[in-house]
Design a protein around this motif. Structure first.
Motif, PDB file in Angstrom:
ATOM      1  N   VAL A 117      -4.345 -34.471   4.421  1.00 29.74           N
ATOM      2  CA  VAL A 117      -4.353 -33.137   5.355  1.00 29.74           C
ATOM      3  C   VAL A 117      -4.001 -33.668   6.583  1.00 29.74           C
ATOM      4  N   LEU A 118      -4.372 -35.060   6.971  1.00 26.93           N
ATOM      5  CA  LEU A 118      -4.312 -35.805   8.529  1.00 26.93           C
ATOM      6  C   LEU A 118      -2.677 -35.977   8.323  1.00 26.93           C
ATOM      7  N   ALA A 119      -2.354 -36.482   7.284  1.00 25.52           N
ATOM      8  CA  ALA A 119      -0.897 -36.926   7.308  1.00 25.52           C
ATOM      9  C   ALA A 119       0.130 -35.515   7.851  1.00 25.52           C
ATOM     10  N   VAL A 120      -0.190 -34.687   6.997  1.00 24.20           N
ATOM     11  CA  VAL A 120       0.662 -33.534   7.206  1.00 24.20           C
ATOM     12  C   VAL A 120       0.234 -32.721   8.627  1.00 24.20           C
ATOM     13  N   ASP A 121      -0.884 -32.568   8.902  1.00 25.73           N
ATOM     14  CA  ASP A 121      -1.061 -32.009  10.006  1.00 25.73           C
ATOM     15  C   ASP A 121      -1.333 -32.434  11.367  1.00 25.73           C
ATOM     16  N   LEU A 122      -1.579 -33.898  11.312  1.00 26.66           N
ATOM     17  CA  LEU A 122      -1.715 -34.729  12.608  1.00 26.66           C
ATOM     18  C   LEU A 122      -0.583 -35.858  12.792  1.00 26.66           C
ATOM     19  N   THR A 123      -0.842 -36.867  11.682  1.00 29.01           N
ATOM     20  CA  THR A 123       0.306 -37.884  11.850  1.00 29.01           C
ATOM     21  C   THR A 123       1.678 -37.508  11.909  1.00 29.01           C
ATOM     22  N   SER A 124       1.978 -36.284  11.245  1.00 27.30           N
ATOM     23  CA  SER A 124       3.363 -36.026  11.193  1.00 27.30           C
ATOM     24  C   SER A 124       3.889 -35.597  12.555  1.00 27.30           C
ATOM     25  N   VAL A 125       2.765 -35.072  13.359  1.00 30.06           N
ATOM     26  CA  VAL A 125       3.047 -34.576  14.979  1.00 30.06           C
ATOM     27  C   VAL A 125       3.529 -36.010  15.780  1.00 30.06           C
ATOM     28  N   PHE A 126       2.659 -36.830  15.611  1.00 31.57           N
ATOM     29  CA  PHE A 126       3.087 -38.174  16.157  1.00 31.57           C
ATOM     30  C   PHE A 126       4.520 -38.952  15.693  1.00 31.57           C
ATOM     31  N   LEU A 127       4.686 -38.853  14.487  1.00 27.73           N
ATOM     32  CA  LEU A 127       5.982 -39.475  13.922  1.00 27.73           C
ATOM     33  C   LEU A 127       7.259 -38.416  14.487  1.00 27.73           C
ATOM     34  N   VAL A 128       7.221 -37.352  14.279  1.00 23.79           N
ATOM     35  CA  VAL A 128       8.320 -36.545  14.645  1.00 23.79           C
ATOM     36  C   VAL A 128       8.369 -36.494  15.829  1.00 23.79           C
ATOM     37  N   THR A 129       7.539 -36.521  16.765  1.00 26.77           N
ATOM     38  CA  THR A 129       7.575 -36.599  18.516  1.00 26.77           C
ATOM     39  C   THR A 129       8.260 -37.723  18.893  1.00 26.77           C
ATOM     40  N   GLN A 130       7.580 -38.829  18.326  1.00 27.62           N
ATOM     41  CA  GLN A 130       8.148 -40.164  18.547  1.00 27.62           C
ATOM     42  C   GLN A 130       9.587 -40.188  18.163  1.00 27.62           C
ATOM     43  N   ALA A 131      10.135 -39.544  17.115  1.00 26.66           N
ATOM     44  CA  ALA A 131      11.680 -39.794  16.520  1.00 26.66           C
ATOM     45  C   ALA A 131      12.541 -39.071  17.826  1.00 26.66           C
ATOM     46  N   PHE A 132      11.955 -38.001  18.439  1.00 22.76           N
ATOM     47  CA  PHE A 132      13.021 -37.066  19.334  1.00 22.76           C
ATOM     48  C   PHE A 132      12.412 -37.231  20.824  1.00 22.76           C
ATOM     49  N   LEU A 133      11.461 -38.156  21.222  1.00 28.83           N
ATOM     50  CA  LEU A 133      10.973 -38.316  22.582  1.00 28.83           C
ATOM     51  C   LEU A 133      11.978 -38.772  23.553  1.00 28.83           C
ATOM     52  N   ALA A 134      12.903 -39.689  23.004  1.00 24.23           N
ATOM     53  CA  ALA A 134      13.833 -40.283  24.002  1.00 24.23           C
ATOM     54  C   ALA A 134      14.993 -38.981  24.367  1.00 24.23           C
ATOM     55  N   ASP A 135      15.351 -38.113  23.453  1.00 25.99           N
ATOM     56  CA  ASP A 135      16.136 -37.037  23.678  1.00 25.99           C
ATOM     57  C   ASP A 135      15.443 -36.064  24.686  1.00 25.99           C
ATOM     58  N   ILE A 136      14.286 -35.842  24.338  1.00 29.86           N
ATOM     59  CA  ILE A 136      13.445 -34.751  24.948  1.00 29.86           C
ATOM     60  C   ILE A 136      13.197 -35.231  26.498  1.00 29.86           C
ATOM     61  N   LYS A 137      12.920 -36.531  26.798  1.00 26.82           N
ATOM     62  CA  LYS A 137      12.697 -37.109  28.097  1.00 26.82           C
ATOM     63  C   LYS A 137      13.990 -36.948  29.065  1.00 26.82           C
ATOM     64  N   ALA A 138      14.968 -37.246  28.339  1.00 26.72           N
ATOM     65  CA  ALA A 138      16.637 -37.449  28.742  1.00 26.72           C
ATOM     66  C   ALA A 138      16.797 -35.983  29.430  1.00 26.72           C
ATOM     67  N   HIS A 139      16.217 -34.839  29.014  1.00 27.28           N
ATOM     68  CA  HIS A 139      16.535 -33.380  29.330  1.00 27.28           C
ATOM     69  C   HIS A 139      15.759 -33.190  30.498  1.00 27.28           C
ATOM     70  N   GLY A 140      14.794 -33.911  30.757  1.00 28.43           N
ATOM     71  CA  GLY A 140      13.707 -33.720  32.070  1.00 28.43           C
ATOM     72  C   GLY A 140      13.234 -32.527  32.240  1.00 28.43           C
ATOM     73  N   GLN A 141      13.647 -31.741  33.305  1.00 30.31           N
ATOM     74  CA  GLN A 141      12.651 -30.618  33.406  1.00 30.31           C
ATOM     75  C   GLN A 141      12.663 -29.317  32.289  1.00 30.31           C
ATOM     76  N   GLY A 142      13.809 -29.413  31.577  1.00 28.12           N
ATOM     77  CA  GLY A 142      13.868 -28.545  30.398  1.00 28.12           C
ATOM     78  C   GLY A 142      13.193 -28.959  29.333  1.00 28.12           C
ATOM     79  N   GLY A 143      12.780 -30.329  29.069  1.00 34.92           N
ATOM     80  CA  GLY A 143      12.368 -30.740  27.784  1.00 34.92           C
ATOM     81  C   GLY A 143      11.049 -30.274  27.432  1.00 34.92           C
ATOM     82  N   ARG A 144      11.059 -29.807  26.120  1.00 32.32           N
ATOM     83  CA  ARG A 144       9.693 -28.970  25.781  1.00 32.32           C
ATOM     84  C   ARG A 144       9.368 -29.571  24.340  1.00 32.32           C
ATOM     85  N   ILE A 145       7.976 -29.898  24.440  1.00 34.46           N
ATOM     86  CA  ILE A 145       7.318 -30.211  22.958  1.00 34.46           C
ATOM     87  C   ILE A 145       6.082 -29.304  22.687  1.00 34.46           C
ATOM     88  N   ILE A 146       6.367 -28.385  21.731  1.00 32.70           N
ATOM     89  CA  ILE A 146       5.452 -27.303  21.211  1.00 32.70           C
ATOM     90  C   ILE A 146       4.793 -27.708  19.812  1.00 32.70           C
TER      91      ILE A 146
END
Length: 262
Positions: free
Chosen positions: A111-140
């Motif tokens: 349950v923790l892997a699917v509901d919590l650790t997944s958010v960490f893993l997926v967000t890390q994978a895309f964080l550079a993309d999102i940060k590069a977008h600056g003001q329009g970057g969104r993590i929901i």
């Protein structure tokens, strides 16, 4: 709600074929975004894609949010389709129930892997993309009212969703000066296939009728009803738009007043 407020933006939605996921995808597409539908069930993803404008939608099947390698492959495929991701919606999750004293370590860890650790893993994978977008970057992050309050028989799920809310708040502070916003949407009991499966399990265990079980779940909502997936999706859409650039670090309950945040 239709428009072009997200025209040219690339959004990726995990758990895209579920009830809330489908509603989110439809809202983002209607607002003009190009959307990557990520999930494990390719057949259901393709069925959703077939109902949407083909130029705005791509699918990635086999996107296991607990598997870092599968996420990395999915990230490459997503960028190849629509370019860097600027809106990430972490929606994948599950909500199995068990009394605490019967819960096994394997159950807890899954349950923790699917509901919590997944958010960490997926967000890390895309964080550079999102940060590069600056003001329009969104993590929901789609959390739950279980991330704001406790519920019986879902202690692992509640612990994981509390973790998602904490992660949301901490990451929002880290990224505040970059212009990227990080928020959690916390639905109450929502009328989705996941709730339907929960109702079936309760009926099987207790012998109560389907209608009585649904009515009992609806009592948690002061409005006396289940939340609709579109109501959750509308909140995600609002947070995705330029007008929500000052909203960050929030855990927004979509639950008819069941949980008051402040």
């Amino acid at each position: 709600m239709t428009g072009t407020s997200l025209a040219g933006r690339h959004a990726l939605v995990t758990g895209a074929s579920g009830g809330i996921g489908q509603a989110i995808v439809r809202r983002l597409v209607a607002a003009g975004a190009n959307v990557t539908l990520a999930g494990r069930n390719g057949e259901r993803l393709e069925a959703l894609k077939a109902s949407l404008p083909p130029a705005q939608v791509r699918t990635i099947a086999g996107f296991d949010v607990t598997d870092a390698q599968a996420i990395a492959r999915g990230a490459e495929a997503a960028r190849a389709g629509f370019g860097p991701v600027s809106i990430l919606v972490n929606n994948a999750g599950e909500a199995p129930s068990a009394p605490f004293d019967r819960m096994t370590p394997d159950f807890w860890n899954q349950v923790l892997a699917v509901d919590l650790t997944s958010v960490f893993l997926v967000t890390q994978a895309f964080l550079a993309d999102i940060k590069a977008h600056g003001q329009g970057g969104r993590i929901i992050n789609v959390a739950s009212t279980a991330g704001l309050a406790g519920y019986r028989y879902v202690s692992a799920y509640a612990a994981a969703k509390h973790g998602v809310v904490g992660l949301t708040r901490s990451l929002a502070l880290e990224l505040a000066r970059s212009g990227v916003t990080v928020n959690a949407v916390c639905p109450g009991f929502t009328d989705t296939p996941l709730i339907a499966r929960a109702v079936d399990a309760i009926v099987a265990k207790t012998g109560r009728s389907d209608d009585d079980t649904r009515a009992e779940l609806a009592k948690a909502n002061p409005q006396g009803r289940l939340v609709e997936p579109d109501e959750v999706a509308d909140t995600v859409l609002w947070l995705s738009q330029p007008g929500a650039s000052a909203i960050t670090g929030q855990a927004i309950a979509v639950a008819g007043g069941e949980v008051m945040t402040g």
